[in-house]
Design a protein around this motif. Structure first.
Motif, PDB file in Angstrom:
ATOM      1  N   CYS A   1      54.982  23.257  33.070  1.00  0.00           N
ATOM      2  CA  CYS A   1      53.843  22.463  33.568  1.00  0.00           C
ATOM      3  C   CYS A   1      52.678  22.611  32.603  1.00  0.00           C
ATOM      4  O   CYS A   1      52.290  23.727  32.264  1.00  0.00           O
TER       5      CYS A   1
ATOM      6  N   CYS B   1      47.515  23.036  33.805  1.00  0.00           N
ATOM      7  CA  CYS B   1      46.437  24.027  33.665  1.00  0.00           C
ATOM      8  C   CYS B   1      46.855  25.091  32.667  1.00  0.00           C
ATOM      9  O   CYS B   1      48.030  25.182  32.313  1.00  0.00           O
TER      10      CYS B   1
ATOM     11  N   ARG C   1      47.689  27.955  32.665  1.00  0.00           N
ATOM     12  CA  ARG C   1      48.734  28.934  32.969  1.00  0.00           C
ATOM     13  C   ARG C   1      50.069  28.541  32.347  1.00  0.00           C
ATOM     14  O   ARG C   1      50.923  29.391  32.120  1.00  0.00           O
ATOM     15  N   TYR C   2      50.266  27.258  32.122  1.00  0.00           N
ATOM     16  CA  TYR C   2      51.515  26.760  31.534  1.00  0.00           C
ATOM     17  C   TYR C   2      52.733  27.429  32.194  1.00  0.00           C
ATOM     18  O   TYR C   2      53.546  28.057  31.517  1.00  0.00           O
ATOM     19  N   CYS C   3      52.868  27.276  33.491  1.00  0.00           N
ATOM     20  CA  CYS C   3      53.989  27.922  34.187  1.00  0.00           C
ATOM     21  C   CYS C   3      55.311  27.322  33.735  1.00  0.00           C
ATOM     22  O   CYS C   3      55.464  26.085  33.703  1.00  0.00           O
TER      23      CYS C   3
ATOM     24  N   GLY D   1      55.236  26.726  40.910  1.00  0.00           N
ATOM     25  CA  GLY D   1      54.373  27.415  39.954  1.00  0.00           C
ATOM     26  C   GLY D   1      53.428  28.377  40.670  1.00  0.00           C
ATOM     27  O   GLY D   1      53.465  28.497  41.906  1.00  0.00           O
ATOM     28  N   PHE D   2      52.563  29.024  39.897  1.00  0.00           N
ATOM     29  CA  PHE D   2      51.596  29.990  40.440  1.00  0.00           C
ATOM     30  C   PHE D   2      50.788  29.381  41.581  1.00  0.00           C
ATOM     31  O   PHE D   2      50.413  30.066  42.524  1.00  0.00           O
ATOM     32  N   CYS D   3      50.520  28.071  41.486  1.00  0.00           N
ATOM     33  CA  CYS D   3      49.637  27.410  42.467  1.00  0.00           C
ATOM     34  C   CYS D   3      50.346  27.069  43.777  1.00  0.00           C
ATOM     35  O   CYS D   3      49.704  26.598  44.713  1.00  0.00           O
TER      36      CYS D   3
ATOM     37  N   ARG E   1      53.426  22.862  43.097  1.00  0.00           N
ATOM     38  CA  ARG E   1      54.168  22.071  42.117  1.00  0.00           C
ATOM     39  C   ARG E   1      55.560  22.697  42.041  1.00  0.00           C
ATOM     40  O   ARG E   1      55.726  23.839  41.613  1.00  0.00           O
TER      41      ARG E   1
HETATM   42  S1  SF4 Z   1      52.269  24.940  38.159  1.00  0.00           S
HETATM   43 FE1  SF4 Z   1      50.166  25.084  38.926  1.00  0.00          FE
HETATM   44  S2  SF4 Z   1      49.405  27.059  38.168  1.00  0.00           S
HETATM   45 FE2  SF4 Z   1      51.243  26.559  36.980  1.00  0.00          FE
HETATM   46  S3  SF4 Z   1      50.497  25.468  35.142  1.00  0.00           S
HETATM   47 FE3  SF4 Z   1      50.959  23.913  36.666  1.00  0.00          FE
HETATM   48  S4  SF4 Z   1      48.996  23.561  37.752  1.00  0.00           S
HETATM   49 FE4  SF4 Z   1      48.830  25.524  36.625  1.00  0.00          FE
END
Ligand code: SF4
Length: 352
Positions: A17, A20, A22-24, A32-34, A37
């Motif tokens: 991703c 943001c 973080r590039y998860c 992802g971290f958030c 997603r």
């Molecule tokens: S999944 Fe969420 S936390 Fe991770 S990079 Fe994407 S927006 Fe950022």
């Protein structure tokens, strides 16, 4: 579920991703971290799209925005999840929530806009949690809102990639960016994030010049309340963004993982405001405390009182064609039409 933007497939069924910093990298079946997603079989989906957790009406001053449509009500929506991990989060019940059908409401972009129109709100805010993580939903709401003459506002930590920023902010008329502190140490330890991407966002918004923005600094006792840090932050703002970007110092209350810290006192907020004004910032405000002058707007040239406020209420706007009536200095305030101010409507409503 709506497919997300801002991602690429990597090896196997993993996705990366890029929304943001973080590039998860997200494995199949994972989020992802958030939390909002999700990778399903190598396709990234936005779980938050069309599914807010909170739909309220607030005064726009609560965002806080003091120079954009003052005195109006703003339809405000937020979803689950967040891309930061702030230990002081004041909306942690939603920002730390994983997406759950039971708690979410079904609100298409069209219904959001219809609701704003029905309620007489001239603008819509993407707020409460960080709207960056549900950018696709926010952008679609913004397109529908603009088709009906409504304005759009991001209330965000500004934690977004350089690639995604112009795409998202092409749809945003105004923003409040949380500058949560001014040291990497604070961002890393207290927000589980980094300072540099936020500073980049602020500089890019200034360079683009298409989205009006103001800055909020939540002052937390012992963690980011050193006046020297506030002086450095103010100088950075002045040097990089100029004197006219409004700066709000707001009070922390004990919450989430920082229950052991005290409330921020009004004195330190007033001191911070004076430090920032001494540094040369023209429009400084304090929030979440009662204050004699800290909610008002004064002319930076002759100190005439231009907008008189108490807490989030606007009592008086004293401008002539966007200028100070005493000395003629131009004041960067996007005035609302008097008919939009809804003086008789409740300024706070919970719609869900
Ligand atoms: S999944 Fe969420 S936390 Fe991770 S990079 Fe994407 S927006 Fe950022």
């Amino acid at each position: 579920m709506v497919e997300a933007q801002f991602y690429t497939r990597t090896s196997g069924n993993k996705v990366l991703c890029h929304l943001c910093p973080r590039y998860c990298e997200i494995g199949d079946g994972q989020t992802g971290f958030c939390f909002v997603r999700k990778n399903e079989g190598g396709t990234l989906y936005s779980l938050a799209y069309g599914n807010p957790y909170a739909v309220h009406i607030d005064p726009i001053e609560k965002k806080p925005l003091s120079h954009y449509l003052p005195g109006t009500r703003i339809l405000s929506i937020g979803t689950a999840g967040c891309n930061l991990g702030c230990k002081f989060c004041q909306n942690w019940d939603i920002s730390k929530a994983k997406y759950d059908h039971e708690r979410a409401y079904s609100f298409t972009p069209e219904i959001v806009v219809e609701t704003a129109l029905e309620r007489g709100c001239p603008s819509i805010a993407f707020t409460y949690n960080d709207p960056v993580i549900w950018a696709e939903y926010a952008m679609d709401i913004a397109k529908a809102a603009h088709a009906h003459g409504l304005k759009t506002v991001m209330v965000t930590a500004g934690y977004i990639t350089e690639e995604a920023l112009p795409i998202v902010y092409d749809h945003m008329d105004a923003a409040n960016i949380d500058l949560k502190g001014f040291t990497e140490n604070f961002y890393r330890k207290t927000c589980l994030a980094h300072l540099e991407p936020v500073l980049k966002t602020l500089k890019t918004l200034k360079q683009r010049g298409t989205t009006w923005f103001e800055i909020t600094n939540l002052i937390i006792p012992t963690l980011n309340d050193a006046l020297e840090e506030i002086r450095e932050m103010s100088k950075w703002i002045l040097d990089n963004l100029g004197p006219d970007v409004p700066l709000h110092f707001t009070a922390f209350h004990p919450d989430f993982k920082l229950m052991h810290l005290p409330h921020t006192g009004g004195d330190i907020l007033e001191e911070a405001r004076l430090v920032a004004m001494d540094a040369g910032i023209h429009y400084c405000y304090v929030g979440n405390v009662h204050t004699k002058e800290g909610n008002n707007t004064y002319c930076p040239k002759c100190r005439t009182l231009l907008v008189r406020r108490t807490w989030h209420a606007v009592h008086e706007i004293n401008l002539e064609d966007g200028c100070c009536p005493t000395c003629g200095h131009h004041i960067p305030i996007f005035e609302s039409a008097p008919a939009q101010r809804n003086a008789n409507a409740p300024m706070y409503e919970v719609l869900n």
